[in-house]
Write an enzyme that holds these catalytic residues in place. Structure first.
Site, PDB file in Angstrom:
ATOM      1  N   LYS A  32      13.414  -3.854  -7.881  1.00 18.60           N
ATOM      2  CA  LYS A  32      12.062  -4.418  -7.858  1.00 18.60           C
ATOM      3  C   LYS A  32      11.223  -3.763  -8.946  1.00 18.60           C
ATOM      4  O   LYS A  32      11.094  -2.538  -8.986  1.00 18.60           O
ATOM      5  CB  LYS A  32      11.417  -4.185  -6.495  1.00 18.60           C
ATOM      6  CG  LYS A  32      10.000  -4.757  -6.391  1.00 18.60           C
ATOM      7  CD  LYS A  32       9.500  -4.759  -4.962  1.00 18.60           C
ATOM      8  CE  LYS A  32       8.818  -3.485  -4.543  1.00 18.60           C
ATOM      9  NZ  LYS A  32       7.472  -3.305  -5.136  1.00 18.60           N
ATOM     10  N   ASP A  59       7.635  -8.134  -8.871  1.00 20.21           N
ATOM     11  CA  ASP A  59       6.640  -8.072  -7.791  1.00 20.21           C
ATOM     12  C   ASP A  59       5.234  -7.978  -8.381  1.00 20.21           C
ATOM     13  O   ASP A  59       4.648  -6.894  -8.435  1.00 20.21           O
ATOM     14  CB  ASP A  59       6.974  -6.846  -6.917  1.00 20.21           C
ATOM     15  CG  ASP A  59       5.994  -6.621  -5.786  1.00 20.21           C
ATOM     16  OD1 ASP A  59       5.266  -7.563  -5.417  1.00 20.21           O
ATOM     17  OD2 ASP A  59       5.965  -5.494  -5.255  1.00 20.21           O
ATOM     18  N   LEU A  60       4.702  -9.125  -8.841  1.00 22.30           N
ATOM     19  CA  LEU A  60       3.368  -9.111  -9.462  1.00 22.30           C
ATOM     20  C   LEU A  60       2.328  -9.839  -8.604  1.00 22.30           C
ATOM     21  O   LEU A  60       1.157  -9.875  -8.961  1.00 22.30           O
ATOM     22  CB  LEU A  60       3.429  -9.711 -10.878  1.00 22.30           C
ATOM     23  CG  LEU A  60       4.340  -8.939 -11.855  1.00 22.30           C
ATOM     24  CD1 LEU A  60       4.348  -9.615 -13.229  1.00 22.30           C
ATOM     25  CD2 LEU A  60       3.925  -7.479 -12.004  1.00 22.30           C
ATOM     26  N   LYS A  61       2.762 -10.397  -7.490  1.00 25.14           N
ATOM     27  CA  LYS A  61       1.842 -10.991  -6.500  1.00 25.14           C
ATOM     28  C   LYS A  61       0.745 -11.839  -7.145  1.00 25.14           C
ATOM     29  O   LYS A  61      -0.448 -11.550  -7.023  1.00 25.14           O
ATOM     30  CB  LYS A  61       1.198  -9.893  -5.644  1.00 25.14           C
ATOM     31  CG  LYS A  61       2.197  -9.045  -4.869  1.00 25.14           C
ATOM     32  CD  LYS A  61       1.485  -8.080  -3.922  1.00 25.14           C
ATOM     33  CE  LYS A  61       2.442  -7.222  -3.132  1.00 25.14           C
ATOM     34  NZ  LYS A  61       3.139  -6.184  -3.929  1.00 25.14           N
ATOM     35  N   ASP A  64      -4.091 -17.018  -8.222  1.00 30.41           N
ATOM     36  CA  ASP A  64      -4.974 -17.605  -9.241  1.00 30.41           C
ATOM     37  C   ASP A  64      -5.031 -19.113  -8.988  1.00 30.41           C
ATOM     38  O   ASP A  64      -4.520 -19.580  -7.969  1.00 30.41           O
ATOM     39  CB  ASP A  64      -4.407 -17.266 -10.635  1.00 30.41           C
ATOM     40  CG  ASP A  64      -5.491 -17.141 -11.698  1.00 30.41           C
ATOM     41  OD1 ASP A  64      -6.363 -18.031 -11.762  1.00 30.41           O
ATOM     42  OD2 ASP A  64      -5.466 -16.170 -12.464  1.00 30.41           O
ATOM     43  N   ILE A  65      -5.614 -19.863  -9.891  1.00 38.46           N
ATOM     44  CA  ILE A  65      -5.653 -21.311  -9.682  1.00 38.46           C
ATOM     45  C   ILE A  65      -4.229 -21.883  -9.818  1.00 38.46           C
ATOM     46  O   ILE A  65      -3.365 -21.250 -10.461  1.00 38.46           O
ATOM     47  CB  ILE A  65      -6.629 -22.019 -10.650  1.00 38.46           C
ATOM     48  CG1 ILE A  65      -6.245 -21.750 -12.108  1.00 38.46           C
ATOM     49  CG2 ILE A  65      -8.069 -21.584 -10.367  1.00 38.46           C
ATOM     50  CD1 ILE A  65      -7.020 -22.597 -13.104  1.00 38.46           C
ATOM     51  N   ASN A  67      -2.565 -24.196 -11.475  1.00 37.62           N
ATOM     52  CA  ASN A  67      -1.887 -24.373 -12.757  1.00 37.62           C
ATOM     53  C   ASN A  67      -1.459 -23.023 -13.351  1.00 37.62           C
ATOM     54  O   ASN A  67      -0.332 -22.879 -13.845  1.00 37.62           O
ATOM     55  CB  ASN A  67      -2.813 -25.107 -13.733  1.00 37.62           C
ATOM     56  CG  ASN A  67      -2.113 -25.410 -15.029  1.00 37.62           C
ATOM     57  OD1 ASN A  67      -1.132 -26.166 -15.053  1.00 37.62           O
ATOM     58  ND2 ASN A  67      -2.570 -24.790 -16.110  1.00 37.62           N
ATOM     59  N   THR A 116      -0.081  -4.915   4.125  1.00 43.37           N
ATOM     60  CA  THR A 116       0.046  -4.018   5.287  1.00 43.37           C
ATOM     61  C   THR A 116      -1.065  -2.970   5.314  1.00 43.37           C
ATOM     62  O   THR A 116      -1.252  -2.287   6.307  1.00 43.37           O
ATOM     63  CB  THR A 116       1.421  -3.333   5.321  1.00 43.37           C
ATOM     64  OG1 THR A 116       1.744  -2.917   4.012  1.00 43.37           O
ATOM     65  CG2 THR A 116       2.480  -4.267   5.844  1.00 43.37           C
ATOM     66  N   ARG A 177      13.377   2.879   6.502  1.00 40.37           N
ATOM     67  CA  ARG A 177      13.706   4.308   6.420  1.00 40.37           C
ATOM     68  C   ARG A 177      15.029   4.571   7.127  1.00 40.37           C
ATOM     69  O   ARG A 177      15.160   4.303   8.326  1.00 40.37           O
ATOM     70  CB  ARG A 177      12.608   5.149   7.097  1.00 40.37           C
ATOM     71  CG  ARG A 177      11.309   5.172   6.315  1.00 40.37           C
ATOM     72  CD  ARG A 177      11.480   5.895   4.992  1.00 40.37           C
ATOM     73  NE  ARG A 177      10.291   5.906   4.147  1.00 40.37           N
ATOM     74  CZ  ARG A 177       9.972   4.978   3.240  1.00 40.37           C
ATOM     75  NH1 ARG A 177      10.736   3.912   3.065  1.00 40.37           N
ATOM     76  NH2 ARG A 177       8.892   5.097   2.504  1.00 40.37           N
ATOM     77  N   GLN A 186       4.480   5.212   5.120  1.00 36.97           N
ATOM     78  CA  GLN A 186       4.792   3.962   5.804  1.00 36.97           C
ATOM     79  C   GLN A 186       4.611   4.152   7.309  1.00 36.97           C
ATOM     80  O   GLN A 186       5.026   5.154   7.867  1.00 36.97           O
ATOM     81  CB  GLN A 186       6.236   3.532   5.516  1.00 36.97           C
ATOM     82  CG  GLN A 186       6.499   3.190   4.057  1.00 36.97           C
ATOM     83  CD  GLN A 186       5.985   1.812   3.657  1.00 36.97           C
ATOM     84  OE1 GLN A 186       5.202   1.187   4.375  1.00 36.97           O
ATOM     85  NE2 GLN A 186       6.403   1.355   2.491  1.00 36.97           N
ATOM     86  N   ARG A 207      11.188   5.287  -2.029  1.00 39.68           N
ATOM     87  CA  ARG A 207      11.309   6.748  -2.004  1.00 39.68           C
ATOM     88  C   ARG A 207      12.562   7.319  -1.350  1.00 39.68           C
ATOM     89  O   ARG A 207      13.102   8.314  -1.877  1.00 39.68           O
ATOM     90  CB  ARG A 207      10.028   7.341  -1.391  1.00 39.68           C
ATOM     91  CG  ARG A 207       8.861   7.196  -2.356  1.00 39.68           C
ATOM     92  CD  ARG A 207       7.529   7.338  -1.691  1.00 39.68           C
ATOM     93  NE  ARG A 207       7.237   6.191  -0.826  1.00 39.68           N
ATOM     94  CZ  ARG A 207       6.107   6.040  -0.147  1.00 39.68           C
ATOM     95  NH1 ARG A 207       5.182   6.977  -0.205  1.00 39.68           N
ATOM     96  NH2 ARG A 207       5.912   4.963   0.588  1.00 39.68           N
TER      97      ARG A 207
HETATM   98  O1  C5P Z   1       8.959   4.098  -1.137  1.00 37.61           O
HETATM   99  P1  C5P Z   1       8.992   2.977  -0.150  1.00 37.61           P
HETATM  100  O2  C5P Z   1      10.381   2.700   0.397  1.00 37.61           O
HETATM  101  O3  C5P Z   1       7.952   3.092   0.902  1.00 37.61           O
HETATM  102  O4  C5P Z   1       8.642   1.706  -1.062  1.00 37.61           O
HETATM  103  C1  C5P Z   1       8.480   0.426  -0.554  1.00 37.61           C
HETATM  104  C2  C5P Z   1       8.138  -0.555  -1.650  1.00 37.61           C
HETATM  105  O5  C5P Z   1       7.734  -1.762  -1.046  1.00 37.61           O
HETATM  106  C3  C5P Z   1       6.994  -0.142  -2.550  1.00 37.61           C
HETATM  107  O6  C5P Z   1       7.267  -0.693  -3.861  1.00 37.61           O
HETATM  108  C4  C5P Z   1       5.788  -0.810  -1.952  1.00 37.61           C
HETATM  109  O7  C5P Z   1       4.801  -1.122  -2.891  1.00 37.61           O
HETATM  110  C5  C5P Z   1       6.396  -2.082  -1.423  1.00 37.61           C
HETATM  111  N1  C5P Z   1       5.666  -2.695  -0.320  1.00 37.61           N
HETATM  112  C6  C5P Z   1       5.366  -2.035   0.863  1.00 37.61           C
HETATM  113  N2  C5P Z   1       4.691  -2.677   1.859  1.00 37.61           N
HETATM  114  C7  C5P Z   1       4.333  -3.926   1.701  1.00 37.61           C
HETATM  115  C8  C5P Z   1       4.627  -4.611   0.523  1.00 37.61           C
HETATM  116  C9  C5P Z   1       5.304  -3.954  -0.471  1.00 37.61           C
HETATM  117  O8  C5P Z   1       5.704  -0.886   1.028  1.00 37.61           O
HETATM  118  N3  C5P Z   1       3.726  -4.545   2.679  1.00 37.61           N
END
Ligand code: C5P
Length: 227
Positions: A32, A59-61, A64-65, A67, A116, A177, A186, A207
């Protein structure tokens, strides 16, 4: 089928990211690339991953409009992204336009529902009288109705989303995890095996792999836990 692993390359330099990719080697196919790396290094980092035969979730989310979003999704596919995403909150017309861009360019489009980091109070402050779960389900259904084939969701939302959106809807799940690892920041976490069993299609892990003494081994362990 068990979920596929996506390693989040949340690092500051392309060199650092690519070194990790090389260390992880064949253990992982998907990576990603998010705003942090892309803002600094742009399409070049995607190209480097593709040169290594990897699949890329850009992952640039986009939000926008219609088009602009359709063309951004096409551009993401053009630079080599295999998966990309938009904010479902952009509405029906935007989602439909994004889905059109994705179908034409063969990139897997995923919608982001509720970040989140937002709770019920934050939703109320932007005028939404809903719990995060209600809003997630509403936006996932809206995305699906407008041709978007999946969403990003927390592990706790896998089951209700599977029920609401059916077996073919793609669920991309961060906050994973491995048993016994640090939770970091998290909160709504789950082990890879559990998330996969509940029906996640892709697990996004940062991580626990990036910060492991041996990232390749951490990725292999995680995949073993999945299988
Ligand atoms: O390091 P970790 O495993 O927590 O990384 C999770 C990845 O998922 C990060 O790139 C984080 O930005 C992304 N992410 C997230 N929760 C979301 C959406 C994306 O942790 N709701």
């Amino acid at each position: 089928m068990s979920a596929q692993l996506i390693v989040a390359l949340d690092v500051d330099t392309a060199a650092e990211g690519l070194e990790l990719v090389d260390r992880i080697g064949d253990a992982c196919q998907w990576y990603k690339v998010g705003k942090q790396l892309f803002t600094r290094f742009g399409p070049e980092v995607v190209r480097q991953l593709k040169n290594r035969g990897k699949k890329v979730f850009l992952d640039l989310k986009y939000h926008d409009i219609p088009n602009t979003v359709r063309e951004a999704v096409r551009a993401a596919a053009d630079i080599g992204a295999d998966m990309t995403n938009v904010h479902a909150g952009g509405g029906a017309a935007m989602l439909a336009a994004a889905a059109e861009g994705a179908r034409e360019s063969h990139v897997l489009l995923i919608a982001v529902t509720v970040l989140t980091s937002m709770d019920e109070t934050e939703l109320a402050s932007i005028g939404l009288a809903a719990t995060p779960r209600e809003q997630v389900l509403r936006l996932a259904r809206l995305a699906q109705r407008n041709g978007v084939p999946g969403v990003v969701c927390s592990a706790l939302e896998i089951e209700p989303l599977r029920q609401a959106c059916g077996p073919d809807f793609a669920l991309v799940v961060p906050g994973i995890r491995p048993a016994g690892s640090a939770t970091d920041d998290q909160k709504r976490i789950m082990t890879p095996a559990e998330a996969s069993r509940l029906g996640a299609n892709y697990l996004v892990v940062g991580r626990p792999i990036l910060r492991a003494p041996d990232p390749a081994q951490a990725a292999r362990d995680l995949l073993a836990e999945l299988a």
